[in-house]
Design a protein around this motif. Structure first.
Motif, short mmCIF file in Angstrom:
data_model
loop_
_atom_site.label_atom_id
_atom_site.label_comp_id
_atom_site.label_asym_id
_atom_site.label_seq_id
_atom_site.Cartn_x
_atom_site.Cartn_y
_atom_site.Cartn_z
N ILE A 19 0.84 -1.20 0.00
CA ILE A 19 0.00 0.00 0.00
C ILE A 19 0.88 1.25 0.00
CG2 ILE A 19 -1.66 1.32 1.37
CD1 ILE A 19 -2.73 -1.50 2.30
N MET A 23 1.14 4.08 -2.98
CA MET A 23 0.92 5.51 -2.73
C MET A 23 2.10 6.33 -3.24
SD MET A 23 -1.98 6.30 -1.47
CE MET A 23 -1.57 7.95 -0.99
N ILE A 42 -2.86 4.69 -7.04
CA ILE A 42 -3.58 5.08 -5.83
C ILE A 42 -4.86 4.26 -5.67
CG2 ILE A 42 -4.81 7.00 -4.73
CD1 ILE A 42 -2.57 8.80 -5.89
N GLU A 43 -5.52 3.96 -6.78
CA GLU A 43 -6.71 3.11 -6.72
C GLU A 43 -6.36 1.73 -6.16
OE1 GLU A 43 -10.35 1.57 -9.54
OE2 GLU A 43 -8.43 1.99 -10.47
N ALA A 45 -3.87 1.01 -4.18
CA ALA A 45 -3.58 1.19 -2.75
C ALA A 45 -4.88 1.25 -1.95
CB ALA A 45 -2.75 2.45 -2.54
N LEU A 46 -5.85 1.99 -2.45
CA LEU A 46 -7.13 2.10 -1.76
C LEU A 46 -7.87 0.76 -1.70
CD1 LEU A 46 -8.34 5.50 -3.21
CD2 LEU A 46 -7.79 5.02 -0.80
N ARG A 47 -7.85 0.02 -2.81
CA ARG A 47 -8.51 -1.29 -2.84
C ARG A 47 -7.89 -2.25 -1.84
NH1 ARG A 47 -7.35 -3.83 -7.20
NH2 ARG A 47 -6.68 -2.16 -8.51
N ALA A 49 -6.19 -1.38 0.87
CA ALA A 49 -6.29 -0.85 2.23
C ALA A 49 -7.68 -1.01 2.82
CB ALA A 49 -5.89 0.62 2.24
N GLN A 50 -8.70 -0.90 2.00
CA GLN A 50 -10.08 -0.87 2.48
C GLN A 50 -10.47 -2.07 3.35
OE1 GLN A 50 -13.07 -2.62 1.41
NE2 GLN A 50 -14.27 -1.42 2.83
N TYR A 54 -6.85 0.13 6.69
CA TYR A 54 -5.66 0.97 6.71
C TYR A 54 -6.05 2.41 6.37
CZ TYR A 54 -2.58 -3.12 6.59
OH TYR A 54 -1.92 -4.27 6.88
N MET A 55 -5.66 3.34 7.23
CA MET A 55 -5.93 4.75 6.95
C MET A 55 -4.69 5.62 7.12
SD MET A 55 -9.70 5.49 8.51
CE MET A 55 -9.47 4.75 10.10
N PHE A 58 -2.66 7.00 4.18
CA PHE A 58 -3.34 8.04 3.40
C PHE A 58 -3.38 9.36 4.17
CE2 PHE A 58 -5.05 3.93 2.13
CZ PHE A 58 -4.73 3.96 0.78
#
Length: 64
Positions: A19, A23, A42-43, A45-47, A49-50, A54-55, A58
């Motif tokens: 992740i 980023m 970034i997409e 990484a978001l997929r 992390a969700q 994970y926050m 970001f």
């Protein structure tokens, strides 16, 4: 350098590292004006992390 390190993190199944690398790749691509690649990184990484919630990675990048 990230392109070489990312497969190693994937082989080791290190989600937080993957992740973070995605980023950083997104930021680098954005700086180079390669917006499609930036959004893709970034997409991803978001997929990743969700599901794990994970926050921090970001939020820490929010100051840049």
């Amino acid at each position: 350098m990230l392109d070489r390190a990312l497969p190693l993190a994937e082989q080791a199944d290190r989600a937080s590292l993957i992740i973070e690398m995605e980023m950083l790749r997104g930021i680098a691509y954005h700086a180079k004006g390669q917006l499609a690649l930036a959004f893709t990184a970034i997409e991803r990484a978001l997929r990743l992390a969700q599901p794990e919630g994970y926050m921090r990675v970001f939020l820490m990048r929010g100051y840049q």
